[in-house]
Design a protein around this motif. Structure first.
Motif, PDB file in Angstrom:
ATOM      1  N   ASP A 128       0.857  -1.186   0.000  1.00 15.95           N
ATOM      2  CA  ASP A 128       0.000   0.000   0.000  1.00 15.95           C
ATOM      3  C   ASP A 128       0.893   1.235   0.000  1.00 15.95           C
ATOM      4  OD1 ASP A 128      -1.928   1.910   0.277  1.00 15.95           O
ATOM      5  OD2 ASP A 128      -2.968   0.934   1.939  1.00 15.95           O
ATOM      6  N   ALA A 129       0.865   1.962  -1.104  1.00 16.72           N
ATOM      7  CA  ALA A 129       1.706   3.150  -1.221  1.00 16.72           C
ATOM      8  C   ALA A 129       1.173   4.330  -0.425  1.00 16.72           C
ATOM      9  CB  ALA A 129       1.841   3.543  -2.694  1.00 16.72           C
ATOM     10  N   SER A 130      -0.063   4.214   0.122  1.00 17.33           N
ATOM     11  CA  SER A 130      -0.632   5.340   0.867  1.00 17.33           C
ATOM     12  C   SER A 130      -0.196   5.370   2.324  1.00 17.33           C
ATOM     13  CB  SER A 130      -2.156   5.289   0.795  1.00 17.33           C
ATOM     14  OG  SER A 130      -2.653   4.156   1.497  1.00 17.33           O
ATOM     15  N   LEU A 131       0.595   4.400   2.764  1.00 13.73           N
ATOM     16  CA  LEU A 131       1.051   4.389   4.155  1.00 13.73           C
ATOM     17  C   LEU A 131       2.064   5.499   4.389  1.00 13.73           C
ATOM     18  CD1 LEU A 131       1.510   0.564   4.810  1.00 13.73           C
ATOM     19  CD2 LEU A 131      -0.485   1.989   5.221  1.00 13.73           C
ATOM     20  N   SER A 132       2.019   6.052   5.583  1.00 14.64           N
ATOM     21  CA  SER A 132       2.949   7.125   5.934  1.00 14.64           C
ATOM     22  C   SER A 132       4.364   6.582   6.035  1.00 14.64           C
ATOM     23  CB  SER A 132       2.534   7.771   7.261  1.00 14.64           C
ATOM     24  OG  SER A 132       1.228   8.309   7.173  1.00 14.64           O
ATOM     25  N   PRO A 133       5.351   7.410   5.748  1.00 11.59           N
ATOM     26  CA  PRO A 133       6.752   6.957   5.874  1.00 11.59           C
ATOM     27  C   PRO A 133       7.063   6.541   7.311  1.00 11.59           C
ATOM     28  CG  PRO A 133       6.615   9.010   4.644  1.00 11.59           C
ATOM     29  CD  PRO A 133       5.249   8.775   5.232  1.00 11.59           C
ATOM     30  N   THR A 168      12.132   1.710  14.280  1.00 13.08           N
ATOM     31  CA  THR A 168      10.889   1.178  14.855  1.00 13.08           C
ATOM     32  C   THR A 168       9.829   0.863  13.812  1.00 13.08           C
ATOM     33  OG1 THR A 168       9.979   3.402  15.170  1.00 13.08           O
ATOM     34  CG2 THR A 168      11.280   2.479  16.987  1.00 13.08           C
ATOM     35  N   HIS A 169      10.061   1.197  12.548  1.00 15.15           N
ATOM     36  CA  HIS A 169       9.071   0.975  11.484  1.00 15.15           C
ATOM     37  C   HIS A 169       7.722   1.589  11.855  1.00 15.15           C
ATOM     38  CE1 HIS A 169      11.859  -1.787   9.499  1.00 15.15           C
ATOM     39  NE2 HIS A 169      12.058  -2.332  10.672  1.00 15.15           N
ATOM     40  N   SER A 170       7.762   2.775  12.419  1.00 14.07           N
ATOM     41  CA  SER A 170       6.543   3.468  12.850  1.00 14.07           C
ATOM     42  C   SER A 170       6.503   4.851  12.234  1.00 14.07           C
ATOM     43  CB  SER A 170       6.493   3.582  14.384  1.00 14.07           C
ATOM     44  OG  SER A 170       6.476   2.299  14.978  1.00 14.07           O
ATOM     45  N   SER A 171       5.293   5.316  11.963  1.00 16.40           N
ATOM     46  CA  SER A 171       5.105   6.682  11.499  1.00 16.40           C
ATOM     47  C   SER A 171       4.957   7.658  12.661  1.00 16.40           C
ATOM     48  CB  SER A 171       3.869   6.772  10.602  1.00 16.40           C
ATOM     49  OG  SER A 171       2.718   6.298  11.288  1.00 16.40           O
ATOM     50  N   VAL A 172       4.774   7.129  13.874  1.00 15.17           N
ATOM     51  CA  VAL A 172       4.676   7.936  15.087  1.00 15.17           C
ATOM     52  C   VAL A 172       5.614   7.334  16.125  1.00 15.17           C
ATOM     53  CG1 VAL A 172       3.164   8.783  16.924  1.00 15.17           C
ATOM     54  CG2 VAL A 172       2.283   8.566  14.612  1.00 15.17           C
ATOM     55  N   LYS A 173       6.463   8.154  16.693  1.00 16.39           N
ATOM     56  CA  LYS A 173       7.396   7.667  17.707  1.00 16.39           C
ATOM     57  C   LYS A 173       6.719   7.705  19.077  1.00 16.39           C
ATOM     58  CE  LYS A 173      11.976   8.383  15.750  1.00 16.39           C
ATOM     59  NZ  LYS A 173      13.324   8.968  15.973  1.00 16.39           N
ATOM     60  N   LEU A 174       6.627   6.542  19.685  1.00 14.73           N
ATOM     61  CA  LEU A 174       6.005   6.419  21.001  1.00 14.73           C
ATOM     62  C   LEU A 174       6.809   5.441  21.842  1.00 14.73           C
ATOM     63  CD1 LEU A 174       2.176   6.160  20.164  1.00 14.73           C
ATOM     64  CD2 LEU A 174       3.345   8.100  21.199  1.00 14.73           C
TER      65      LEU A 174
END
Length: 515
Positions: free
Chosen positions: A310-315, A320-326
């Motif tokens: 899916d090319a629509s996923l955020s970088p 962590t392979h995450s678009s948000v660091k938590l």
């Protein structure tokens, strides 16, 4: 005068011997005819009349039986007991010497034997269809081949521009061909042209299961049946590769974007396919379509999971392979803030992200059922890991003393929809014992989605999983058919019971989360 040979005749003769003298004496004597004598005489007269009528009827029936004897014997030889099944379930009536039959006075009940085979699930029995012959196409050099197993819904379920299953070439479409992309040997046996065959996504009922959308079926067929135009490595260390599927513009270099792609993983990641179907049945709709596929150039022909790219996923970040660091600590604070719940805009000082609060509840429920630890418990602090688990191989297990600083992984959103999560890397574990379940995944969760909980409480989870997983022919056969699939479902059902007990014991709320 014949001698009576039955008890009924003996009684009749005894009563007659008593009544005849009394009646004759009553009417011949000159005694006064009292009421008692009149009643007694009348009763005897009635009884004598009854005996005379019985004797006449018996003689008449005996004469008719003697006349029709040969004709009846012939029919009884052909069909002795037309009203009784000839399977030994009822005992035949006994014959008497005079040609009449004695009907049995015992009712025999045949009990239905216990079912030895499992019940058929709707949509898993292939209907019998008449063979259809090839129909000549109007365009020169092209043929429209309609296979005998082609389903009515397959023709209109394919994505525009994609040939589905290789068993239908519409007039005006280009037929199946071998597309040689970068790294593909010309004339080599690695990439084979698909033959006219059935789709690996089999639907034998009138429609697909209700929990799978039309887009899901289209993408599953695309991943399972489309020709492979190229194979590209991925920067990931997991060994996954990208399958570039046929479907781009003619003459263009095969690459993801113009052409559809699928992420090809290792055979040990086959639980990704199970996770996709479970996600759809629970009504979460957070995973990407996934199917099983095998080819000669992939792992010696062993089945592997293929997940839609899916090319629509955020970088995502590389670590962590995450678009948000938590971290685990900030994640627990977000759960207390209930960000974006009921349409409330969070305050700037709350530290909320763009992710809706309900998304964490869905993820926790999903990860607990499959015991996925690589999102919320990357260090395996909530259970006893094995040597082959990633946290042990990377040496992360001893870092459980400071869990608040442990980073979460695989937290992904879409670029155009940052409120909702996309569950990626859904490798589950079915061999985790009940005394080693990871309850840390549920920590801080106070609400659970009502749609998912209702499915878990119902008695239809097994039936839906069987019906859904049956669609993927390669996955079904790779797990040993229905017997192997049933064992996986046993594990999920048992974990569902444990989860329901946990929800009741902790007083968690069950809320509709279809915002």
């Amino acid at each position: 005068m014949t001698r009576p040979d039955k008890p009924g005749q003996l009684i009749n003769w005894f009563i007659c011997s008593l009544c005849l003298p009394r009646v004759r004496k009553l009417w011949s004597s000159r005694r006064p005819r009292t009421r008692r004598n009149l009643l007694l005489g009348t009763a005897c007269a009635i009884y004598l009349g009854f005996l005379v009528s019985q004797v006449g009827r018996a003689s008449l029936q005996h004469g008719q039986a003697a006349e029709k004897g040969p004709h009846r014997s012939r029919h009884t030889t052909e069909a002795p007991f037309p009203e009784i099944p000839l399977d030994g379930t009822l005992a035949p009536p006994e014959f008497q010497g005079n040609g009449t039959t004695l009907q049995p006075n015992v009712v025999y009940i045949t009990l239905r034997s216990k079912r030895s085979k499992p019940a058929n699930i709707r949509g898993t029995v292939k209907p019998k269809r008449r063979k259809k012959h090839a129909v000549a196409s109007a365009a020169p050099g092209l043929e429209a081949l309609v296979g005998p197993s082609l389903q009515a819904q397959e023709a209109d379920a394919g994505a525009p521009g994609y040939a589905q299953g290789g068993n239908l070439a519409k007039i005006g479409e280009r037929p199946w061909r071998l597309v040689r992309g970068p790294g593909v040997r010309a004339g080599g046996p690695d990439f084979l042209q698909p033959k006219a065959r059935e789709s690996n996504i089999r639907i034998y009922s009138e429609s697909a299961p209700s929990w799978l959308s039309k887009d899901d079926i289209q993408r599953m067929r695309l991943l399972a049946d489309s020709a492979v135009a190229g194979l590209r490595p991925v920067s990931s260390k997991s060994g996954a590769r990208l399958l570039v599927l046929e479907g781009g513009a003619p003459g263009a270099v095969p690459r993801c974007g113009p052409s559809p792609c699928g992420l090809l993983k290792q055979p040990l990641d086959m639980s990704e396919v199970f996770a996709f179907h479970l996600d759809r049945i629970l009504g979460l709709n957070r995973t990407l379509p996934s199917v099983s596929r095998k080819a000669e150039f992939i792992q010696d022909g062993r089945p592997c999971p293929v997940i839609l790219w899916d090319a629509s996923l955020s970088p995502a970040s590389n670590d962590t392979h995450s678009s948000v660091k938590l971290t685990w600590g900030t994640y627990q604070q977000l759960l207390k803030q209930k960000c974006w719940q009921n349409g409330r805009v969070p305050k700037p000082e709350s530290g909320c992200t763009e992710i809706h609060h309900h998304e964490w509840s869905k993820m926790a429920l999903f990860d607990f059922l499959l015991q996925i630890y690589n999102r919320l418990d990357t260090n395996c602090c909530g259970f006893r890991p094995r040597k082959e688990d990633a946290c042990v191989q990377k040496g992360l297990r001893p870092k459980c003393d400071d869990q608040g600083s442990v980073a979460l992984a695989h937290i992904i959103q879409r670029k155009h929809d940052p409120r909702h999560l996309v569950f990626i890397d859904n490798k589950g574990f079915f061999d985790r014992s009940e005394d080693n379940l990871n309850f840390k995944l549920l920590e801080g969760i106070k609400e659970f989605p009502a749609s998912a909980v209702s499915v878990l409480k119902s008695q239809h989870l097994r039936q839906k999983l069987l019906q859904s997983l049956f669609l993927d022919k390669v996955y079904w056969e790779s797990q040993g058919g229905r017997q192997g699939i049933e064992k996986l479902i046993d594990v999920i059902e048992q974990r569902a019971k444990i989860l329901i007990t946990y929800i009741n014991a902790h007083g968690a709320k069950v809320l509709p989360m279809n915002e």
